[in-house]
Motif scaffolding. Structure first.
Motif, PDB file in Angstrom:
ATOM      1  N   GLU A  56       7.274   6.607   0.992  1.00  0.00           N
ATOM      2  CA  GLU A  56       8.560   6.296   0.367  1.00  0.00           C
ATOM      3  C   GLU A  56       8.408   5.342  -0.810  1.00  0.00           C
ATOM      4  O   GLU A  56       9.034   5.510  -1.850  1.00  0.00           O
ATOM      5  N   LEU A  57       7.566   4.301  -0.639  1.00  0.00           N
ATOM      6  CA  LEU A  57       7.451   3.271  -1.670  1.00  0.00           C
ATOM      7  C   LEU A  57       6.276   3.478  -2.609  1.00  0.00           C
ATOM      8  O   LEU A  57       6.257   2.909  -3.699  1.00  0.00           O
ATOM      9  N   GLY A  58       5.312   4.256  -2.175  1.00  0.00           N
ATOM     10  CA  GLY A  58       4.118   4.412  -2.995  1.00  0.00           C
ATOM     11  C   GLY A  58       3.231   3.178  -2.980  1.00  0.00           C
ATOM     12  O   GLY A  58       2.401   2.986  -3.879  1.00  0.00           O
ATOM     13  N   VAL A  59       3.411   2.294  -1.988  1.00  0.00           N
ATOM     14  CA  VAL A  59       2.572   1.099  -1.851  1.00  0.00           C
ATOM     15  C   VAL A  59       2.009   1.078  -0.433  1.00  0.00           C
ATOM     16  O   VAL A  59       2.620   1.622   0.492  1.00  0.00           O
ATOM     17  N   PRO A  60       0.853   0.479  -0.244  1.00  0.00           N
ATOM     18  CA  PRO A  60       0.194   0.539   1.065  1.00  0.00           C
ATOM     19  C   PRO A  60       0.701  -0.509   2.050  1.00  0.00           C
ATOM     20  O   PRO A  60       1.234  -1.559   1.669  1.00  0.00           O
ATOM     21  N   VAL A  61       0.550  -0.193   3.331  1.00  0.00           N
ATOM     22  CA  VAL A  61       0.711  -1.198   4.385  1.00  0.00           C
ATOM     23  C   VAL A  61      -0.540  -2.065   4.372  1.00  0.00           C
ATOM     24  O   VAL A  61      -1.658  -1.568   4.486  1.00  0.00           O
ATOM     25  N   LYS A  62      -0.352  -3.384   4.212  1.00  0.00           N
ATOM     26  CA  LYS A  62      -1.500  -4.284   4.090  1.00  0.00           C
ATOM     27  C   LYS A  62      -1.734  -5.143   5.326  1.00  0.00           C
ATOM     28  O   LYS A  62      -2.864  -5.551   5.596  1.00  0.00           O
ATOM     29  N   LEU A  63      -0.660  -5.434   6.057  1.00  0.00           N
ATOM     30  CA  LEU A  63      -0.782  -6.272   7.241  1.00  0.00           C
ATOM     31  C   LEU A  63       0.107  -5.704   8.338  1.00  0.00           C
ATOM     32  O   LEU A  63       1.160  -5.126   8.057  1.00  0.00           O
ATOM     33  N   VAL A  64      -0.324  -5.875   9.585  1.00  0.00           N
ATOM     34  CA  VAL A  64       0.483  -5.433  10.725  1.00  0.00           C
ATOM     35  C   VAL A  64       0.536  -6.557  11.751  1.00  0.00           C
ATOM     36  O   VAL A  64      -0.448  -7.262  11.979  1.00  0.00           O
ATOM     37  N   LEU A  79     -10.604  16.823  14.811  1.00  0.00           N
ATOM     38  CA  LEU A  79      -9.721  17.469  13.848  1.00  0.00           C
ATOM     39  C   LEU A  79      -8.451  16.633  13.625  1.00  0.00           C
ATOM     40  O   LEU A  79      -8.047  16.376  12.475  1.00  0.00           O
ATOM     41  N   LEU A  80      -7.835  16.213  14.713  1.00  0.00           N
ATOM     42  CA  LEU A  80      -6.603  15.434  14.607  1.00  0.00           C
ATOM     43  C   LEU A  80      -6.867  14.083  13.940  1.00  0.00           C
ATOM     44  O   LEU A  80      -6.066  13.607  13.118  1.00  0.00           O
ATOM     45  N   ARG A  81      -8.003  13.470  14.257  1.00  0.00           N
ATOM     46  CA  ARG A  81      -8.334  12.173  13.647  1.00  0.00           C
ATOM     47  C   ARG A  81      -8.477  12.310  12.140  1.00  0.00           C
ATOM     48  O   ARG A  81      -7.969  11.478  11.369  1.00  0.00           O
ATOM     49  N   ASP A  82      -9.160  13.344  11.690  1.00  0.00           N
ATOM     50  CA  ASP A  82      -9.360  13.535  10.247  1.00  0.00           C
ATOM     51  C   ASP A  82      -8.033  13.713   9.525  1.00  0.00           C
ATOM     52  O   ASP A  82      -7.808  13.125   8.459  1.00  0.00           O
ATOM     53  N   GLU A  83      -7.159  14.524  10.094  1.00  0.00           N
ATOM     54  CA  GLU A  83      -5.901  14.811   9.417  1.00  0.00           C
ATOM     55  C   GLU A  83      -4.957  13.608   9.416  1.00  0.00           C
ATOM     56  O   GLU A  83      -4.273  13.346   8.422  1.00  0.00           O
ATOM     57  N   LEU A  84      -4.917  12.877  10.528  1.00  0.00           N
ATOM     58  CA  LEU A  84      -4.080  11.675  10.556  1.00  0.00           C
ATOM     59  C   LEU A  84      -4.611  10.610   9.606  1.00  0.00           C
ATOM     60  O   LEU A  84      -3.832   9.916   8.932  1.00  0.00           O
ATOM     61  N   LEU A  85      -5.928  10.485   9.530  1.00  0.00           N
ATOM     62  CA  LEU A  85      -6.527   9.498   8.625  1.00  0.00           C
ATOM     63  C   LEU A  85      -6.212   9.844   7.170  1.00  0.00           C
ATOM     64  O   LEU A  85      -5.911   8.956   6.359  1.00  0.00           O
ATOM     65  N   THR A  86      -6.249  11.145   6.846  1.00  0.00           N
ATOM     66  CA  THR A  86      -5.890  11.570   5.493  1.00  0.00           C
ATOM     67  C   THR A  86      -4.437  11.241   5.189  1.00  0.00           C
ATOM     68  O   THR A  86      -4.092  10.808   4.087  1.00  0.00           O
ATOM     69  N   LEU A  87      -3.588  11.414   6.198  1.00  0.00           N
ATOM     70  CA  LEU A  87      -2.163  11.142   6.012  1.00  0.00           C
ATOM     71  C   LEU A  87      -1.906   9.643   5.820  1.00  0.00           C
ATOM     72  O   LEU A  87      -1.067   9.247   5.002  1.00  0.00           O
ATOM     73  N   VAL A  88      -2.621   8.802   6.571  1.00  0.00           N
ATOM     74  CA  VAL A  88      -2.443   7.353   6.451  1.00  0.00           C
ATOM     75  C   VAL A  88      -2.985   6.840   5.128  1.00  0.00           C
ATOM     76  O   VAL A  88      -2.419   5.926   4.513  1.00  0.00           O
ATOM     77  N   GLY A  89      -4.068   7.444   4.639  1.00  0.00           N
ATOM     78  CA  GLY A  89      -4.624   7.035   3.345  1.00  0.00           C
ATOM     79  C   GLY A  89      -5.742   6.035   3.482  1.00  0.00           C
ATOM     80  O   GLY A  89      -5.499   4.828   3.386  1.00  0.00           O
ATOM     81  N   PRO A  90      -6.976   6.508   3.688  1.00  0.00           N
ATOM     82  CA  PRO A  90      -8.085   5.570   3.881  1.00  0.00           C
ATOM     83  C   PRO A  90      -8.554   4.897   2.596  1.00  0.00           C
ATOM     84  O   PRO A  90      -9.265   3.899   2.647  1.00  0.00           O
ATOM     85  N   ASP A  91      -8.176   5.426   1.448  1.00  0.00           N
ATOM     86  CA  ASP A  91      -8.688   4.910   0.174  1.00  0.00           C
ATOM     87  C   ASP A  91      -7.711   3.979  -0.536  1.00  0.00           C
ATOM     88  O   ASP A  91      -7.949   3.586  -1.677  1.00  0.00           O
ATOM     89  N   GLU A  92      -6.612   3.635   0.111  1.00  0.00           N
ATOM     90  CA  GLU A  92      -5.639   2.731  -0.515  1.00  0.00           C
ATOM     91  C   GLU A  92      -6.216   1.314  -0.596  1.00  0.00           C
ATOM     92  O   GLU A  92      -6.996   0.881   0.264  1.00  0.00           O
ATOM     93  N   ASP A  93      -5.812   0.580  -1.647  1.00  0.00           N
ATOM     94  CA  ASP A  93      -6.212  -0.818  -1.785  1.00  0.00           C
ATOM     95  C   ASP A  93      -5.293  -1.670  -0.911  1.00  0.00           C
ATOM     96  O   ASP A  93      -4.114  -1.857  -1.229  1.00  0.00           O
ATOM     97  N   ARG A  94      -5.821  -2.178   0.180  1.00  0.00           N
ATOM     98  CA  ARG A  94      -5.011  -2.942   1.127  1.00  0.00           C
ATOM     99  C   ARG A  94      -5.325  -4.431   1.080  1.00  0.00           C
ATOM    100  O   ARG A  94      -4.986  -5.172   2.004  1.00  0.00           O
TER     101      ARG A  94
END
Length: 403
Positions: free
Chosen positions: A371-379, A175-190
């Motif tokens: 905040e920015l509306g842009v994805p995190v692409k590299l860490v 349950l926690l994994r699904d909700e955190l993944l939704t919050l991070v955004g799995p469908d963003e173009d990275r």
């Protein structure tokens, strides 16, 4: 008469005795003042012929066998020894980018899973009252998730837990994994866009911006390694002309993977260096040009205007394909303030989060994207040359909640 002779004899004997005493005193004085210093005798002369102690066993050489010294040519000058040729740096083969974040998951989870463990512990309580949900909110806020994303996540968790009823550890984790993944955004173009947009006769251009101390130049060098590992030819533009040794640092990164670095004089015009880098990248037929800009405080209006000038000058040769903002993950909410100001000057298209392995505040990923509306692409997950990884939401969330 006899008396006179006897007196004369006594007188003679007395004189003889006195003379003996004087002579004896002089001898003693001479003996007492003798030099006692040790003197080394000169070495004895060597014996010759039959008197020599040892005879030479070597046969005598004839005059024909004895070489004569070569006569020096008048006016000849000895040639100086040639200086050793500089050793070219060994070209390294960067690690493939595929699966880097998965490989680094253990390192990430050591410092990040405090968030996931804290949430799982709270959600595992038998009775989830209001106090418990407030603790859930506090845990998320402490991880820099942000106020609005925290409220959304807590509302969804409350609804799903109510429907779920009985909660096993495995169900809670899923349950926690699904909700955190939704919050991070799995469908963003990275994807880091390095393909040319518009003109086809020039390389893709990536502009790297950020404040001082975020690891911007190092990130540019590591990104060059990522692109080389993906089979692309890279030119580096050292447009950070104000920080001492910034160009040397970037050039060292380039030499390690065989990438050329374009640089200018220290304190020169950074826009000119960026322009020349794109031009030379075009002339050489490179795939990508990475431009490292000078770090600047987001509160300095003049420096921020100069950054806008760099982008405008580069765009005279074609559009900039990617603008990456480098943020220090440990700065938390202050990083969001920086991000907003940079976004007003240049169009940010992606985020690079550095030092993500040194903090338990992984929620900054969610906050900065919101905040920015842009994805995190590299860490950035460490100090190693290949510790810059493409951001993969699934691997990141798995590291957050741990095993």
């Amino acid at each position: 008469m006899e008396i006179v002779i006897l007196a004369a004899v006594i007188a003679v004997l007395a004189l003889a005795a006195i003379a003996g005493l004087v002579v004896s005193g002089r001898k003693k004085k001479a003996a007492g003042s003798r030099d006692t210093r040790t003197t080394t005798a000169p070495p004895a002369e060597p014996h010759l012929g039959e008197d020599a102690e040892t005879r030479l066993e070597e046969p005598r050489r004839t005059i024909e066998e004895v070489g004569l010294p070569e006569a020096e040519t008048p006016g000849a000058v000895a040639e100086p020894e040639a200086a050793p040729a500089p050793v070219a740096p060994e070209i390294e083969t960067p690690e493939p980018t595929a699966g880097r974040l998965v490989r680094l998951r253990t390192r990430l989870s050591r410092s990040q899973n405090a968030l996931g463990k804290g949430l799982l512990t709270l959600l595992s309580r038998e009775h989830l009252d209001e106090d418990t949900w407030e603790e859930v909110e506090d845990t998320l806020l402490a991880a820099d998730v942000g106020v609005a994303p925290t409220q959304e996540l807590v509302e969804r968790l409350r609804e799903r837990v109510k429907v779920l009823g009985t909660r096993t550890p495995e169900e809670l984790r899923g349950l926690l994994r699904d909700e955190l993944l939704t919050l991070v955004g799995p469908d963003e173009d990275r994807t880091v866009h390095t393909e040319t947009r518009g003109a086809v006769d020039r390389p893709g251009v990536v502009l790297v911006v950020g404040v001082n101390g975020t690891g911007k130049t190092t990130t540019t060098g590591k990104l060059g390694r990522v692109l080389v590992a993906d089979g692309k030819s890279v030119v580096l533009g050292a447009a950070d002309t104000f920080r001492a040794a910034a160009a040397d640092q970037l050039q060292t990164w380039g030499e390690r993977v065989g990438a050329r670095t374009v640089r200018g004089p220290e304190g020169g015009d950074p826009a000119s260096v960026a322009f020349d880098a794109v031009k030379e990248g075009t002339d050489e037929g490179a795939d990508v040009v990475l431009i490292d800009t000078a770090g600047r405080l987001h509160t300095k209006t003049g420096l921020m205007d100069e950054l806008g000038k760099v982008k405008r000058v580069v765009e005279k040769q074609g559009p900039v394909d990617e603008v990456l903002l480098v943020l220090d993950a440990t700065t938390g909410q202050n990083g969001l303030v920086q991000a907003r100001v940079f976004a007003e000057v240049v169009d940010i298209t992606g985020i690079v989060l550095t030092k993500l392995d040194g903090t338990a505040k992984g929620g900054i990923v969610v906050a900065v994207q919101r905040e920015l509306g842009v994805p995190v692409k590299l860490v950035g997950l460490g100090e190693g040359a290949d510790d810059l990884a493409p951001f993969e939401p699934e691997a990141f969330v798995d590291a957050l909640i741990g095993d």
